[in-house]
Design a protein around this motif. Sequence first.
Motif, PDB file in Angstrom:
ATOM      1  N   VAL A  86       0.836  -1.210   0.000  1.00 34.55           N
ATOM      2  CA  VAL A  86       0.000   0.000   0.000  1.00 34.55           C
ATOM      3  C   VAL A  86       0.870   1.260   0.000  1.00 34.55           C
ATOM      4  O   VAL A  86       0.638   2.181  -0.786  1.00 34.55           O
ATOM      5  CB  VAL A  86      -0.985  -0.001   1.193  1.00 34.55           C
ATOM      6  N   VAL A  87       1.880   1.298   0.832  1.00 32.42           N
ATOM      7  CA  VAL A  87       2.766   2.465   0.899  1.00 32.42           C
ATOM      8  C   VAL A  87       3.518   2.641  -0.414  1.00 32.42           C
ATOM      9  O   VAL A  87       3.637   3.758  -0.933  1.00 32.42           O
ATOM     10  CB  VAL A  87       3.747   2.355   2.090  1.00 32.42           C
ATOM     11  N   CYS A  88       4.025   1.544  -0.976  1.00 30.91           N
ATOM     12  CA  CYS A  88       4.739   1.620  -2.259  1.00 30.91           C
ATOM     13  C   CYS A  88       3.836   2.143  -3.368  1.00 30.91           C
ATOM     14  O   CYS A  88       4.243   3.014  -4.138  1.00 30.91           O
ATOM     15  CB  CYS A  88       5.243   0.233  -2.669  1.00 30.91           C
ATOM     16  N   ILE A  89       2.656   1.592  -3.449  1.00 30.24           N
ATOM     17  CA  ILE A  89       1.723   1.998  -4.501  1.00 30.24           C
ATOM     18  C   ILE A  89       1.369   3.469  -4.358  1.00 30.24           C
ATOM     19  O   ILE A  89       1.391   4.226  -5.330  1.00 30.24           O
ATOM     20  CB  ILE A  89       0.456   1.112  -4.474  1.00 30.24           C
ATOM     21  N   GLU A  90       1.048   3.871  -3.144  1.00 30.38           N
ATOM     22  CA  GLU A  90       0.701   5.278  -2.888  1.00 30.38           C
ATOM     23  C   GLU A  90       1.844   6.190  -3.340  1.00 30.38           C
ATOM     24  O   GLU A  90       1.630   7.204  -4.006  1.00 30.38           O
ATOM     25  CB  GLU A  90       0.413   5.460  -1.389  1.00 30.38           C
ATOM     26  N   TYR A  91       3.065   5.823  -2.994  1.00 31.23           N
ATOM     27  CA  TYR A  91       4.241   6.604  -3.374  1.00 31.23           C
ATOM     28  C   TYR A  91       4.387   6.692  -4.898  1.00 31.23           C
ATOM     29  O   TYR A  91       4.560   7.770  -5.455  1.00 31.23           O
ATOM     30  CB  TYR A  91       5.497   5.988  -2.746  1.00 31.23           C
ATOM     31  N   LEU A  92       4.296   5.542  -5.559  1.00 29.50           N
ATOM     32  CA  LEU A  92       4.523   5.499  -7.008  1.00 29.50           C
ATOM     33  C   LEU A  92       3.477   6.277  -7.798  1.00 29.50           C
ATOM     34  O   LEU A  92       3.820   6.989  -8.746  1.00 29.50           O
ATOM     35  CB  LEU A  92       4.565   4.045  -7.489  1.00 29.50           C
ATOM     36  N   VAL A  93       2.220   6.154  -7.429  1.00 33.45           N
ATOM     37  CA  VAL A  93       1.187   6.829  -8.216  1.00 33.45           C
ATOM     38  C   VAL A  93       1.174   8.332  -7.974  1.00 33.45           C
ATOM     39  O   VAL A  93       0.658   9.082  -8.804  1.00 33.45           O
ATOM     40  CB  VAL A  93      -0.224   6.229  -7.999  1.00 33.45           C
ATOM     41  N   LYS A  94       1.746   8.781  -6.866  1.00 35.53           N
ATOM     42  CA  LYS A  94       1.775  10.218  -6.574  1.00 35.53           C
ATOM     43  C   LYS A  94       2.973  10.932  -7.205  1.00 35.53           C
ATOM     44  O   LYS A  94       3.064  12.152  -7.138  1.00 35.53           O
ATOM     45  CB  LYS A  94       1.778  10.450  -5.072  1.00 35.53           C
ATOM     46  N   LEU A  95       3.875  10.178  -7.814  1.00 35.23           N
ATOM     47  CA  LEU A  95       5.003  10.819  -8.491  1.00 35.23           C
ATOM     48  C   LEU A  95       4.482  11.649  -9.662  1.00 35.23           C
ATOM     49  O   LEU A  95       3.515  11.269 -10.316  1.00 35.23           O
ATOM     50  CB  LEU A  95       5.985   9.756  -9.011  1.00 35.23           C
ATOM     51  N   ASN A  96       5.129  12.776  -9.921  1.00 32.50           N
ATOM     52  CA  ASN A  96       4.672  13.660 -10.996  1.00 32.50           C
ATOM     53  C   ASN A  96       4.800  13.029 -12.379  1.00 32.50           C
ATOM     54  O   ASN A  96       4.004  13.287 -13.260  1.00 32.50           O
ATOM     55  CB  ASN A  96       5.431  14.987 -10.960  1.00 32.50           C
ATOM     56  N   ASN A  97       5.815  12.204 -12.555  1.00 29.63           N
ATOM     57  CA  ASN A  97       6.049  11.591 -13.856  1.00 29.63           C
ATOM     58  C   ASN A  97       5.717  10.107 -13.828  1.00 29.63           C
ATOM     59  O   ASN A  97       5.771   9.467 -12.776  1.00 29.63           O
ATOM     60  CB  ASN A  97       7.514  11.772 -14.273  1.00 29.63           C
ATOM     61  N   ARG A  98       5.405   9.581 -14.999  1.00 25.89           N
ATOM     62  CA  ARG A  98       5.167   8.145 -15.122  1.00 25.89           C
ATOM     63  C   ARG A  98       6.470   7.408 -14.825  1.00 25.89           C
ATOM     64  O   ARG A  98       7.536   7.822 -15.258  1.00 25.89           O
ATOM     65  CB  ARG A  98       4.700   7.815 -16.543  1.00 25.89           C
ATOM     66  N   THR A  99       6.372   6.301 -14.116  1.00 24.97           N
ATOM     67  CA  THR A  99       7.567   5.524 -13.795  1.00 24.97           C
ATOM     68  C   THR A  99       7.949   4.641 -14.984  1.00 24.97           C
ATOM     69  O   THR A  99       7.127   4.371 -15.870  1.00 24.97           O
ATOM     70  CB  THR A  99       7.335   4.620 -12.568  1.00 24.97           C
ATOM     71  N   SER A 100       9.192   4.180 -14.971  1.00 24.65           N
ATOM     72  CA  SER A 100       9.629   3.269 -16.038  1.00 24.65           C
ATOM     73  C   SER A 100       8.819   1.977 -15.991  1.00 24.65           C
ATOM     74  O   SER A 100       8.535   1.379 -17.028  1.00 24.65           O
ATOM     75  CB  SER A 100      11.123   2.983 -15.917  1.00 24.65           C
ATOM     76  N   GLY A 101       8.431   1.556 -14.794  1.00 29.01           N
ATOM     77  CA  GLY A 101       7.609   0.359 -14.650  1.00 29.01           C
ATOM     78  C   GLY A 101       6.242   0.543 -15.281  1.00 29.01           C
ATOM     79  O   GLY A 101       5.747  -0.347 -15.987  1.00 29.01           O
ATOM     80  N   PHE A 102       5.625   1.689 -15.036  1.00 29.84           N
ATOM     81  CA  PHE A 102       4.327   1.997 -15.647  1.00 29.84           C
ATOM     82  C   PHE A 102       4.461   1.957 -17.163  1.00 29.84           C
ATOM     83  O   PHE A 102       3.673   1.311 -17.848  1.00 29.84           O
ATOM     84  CB  PHE A 102       3.840   3.368 -15.169  1.00 29.84           C
ATOM     85  N   ASN A 103       5.480   2.649 -17.678  1.00 34.96           N
ATOM     86  CA  ASN A 103       5.677   2.715 -19.127  1.00 34.96           C
ATOM     87  C   ASN A 103       5.905   1.326 -19.725  1.00 34.96           C
ATOM     88  O   ASN A 103       5.336   1.001 -20.764  1.00 34.96           O
ATOM     89  CB  ASN A 103       6.850   3.627 -19.478  1.00 34.96           C
ATOM     90  N   LEU A 104       6.712   0.513 -19.074  1.00 36.67           N
ATOM     91  CA  LEU A 104       7.012  -0.822 -19.585  1.00 36.67           C
ATOM     92  C   LEU A 104       5.764  -1.701 -19.600  1.00 36.67           C
ATOM     93  O   LEU A 104       5.499  -2.405 -20.580  1.00 36.67           O
ATOM     94  CB  LEU A 104       8.119  -1.465 -18.746  1.00 36.67           C
TER      95      LEU A 104
END
Length: 142
Positions: A86-104
Amino acid sequence: MSVPDWIAKCDNLSLLQQGLENAKAHQNQEVIHVIGKRIEFIKENSPIEIAFRKMLQKYEELLSLKNGKATRATRLRPKYHKDGAVVCIEYLVKLNNRTSGFNLLVDNKLANLTCEAIVIENKEMFSEEAVRMSQKRLSRIT
């Protein structure tokens, strides 16, 4: 001293936390151990934890294919083991830019496995900001 039967049947983390605090106050090591194991079991088997591990496994698989060698998510895995899904997901989705994981994942037609998709499927577990940012990010790819 025996362990109360309700612990093995309880799925309510708040109630288990209260029981854990009570057991600590009474220094009941057996109950502390049993409640701790129950909390761990519930957390490991929650739909969010399962979805996150599935996403992480697929991400590492795609990363390995891309790099031509076994590749692990070297920053994400330690954060996950320290803070949980939950903490990881919350952190990742709140980043201003898309992550490399999201893009992949999106580039491989697996948007349904992204952290953003996990948030949308489990809105009640995440902040309003995380939900809003997830909806916005996912709407841009469809």
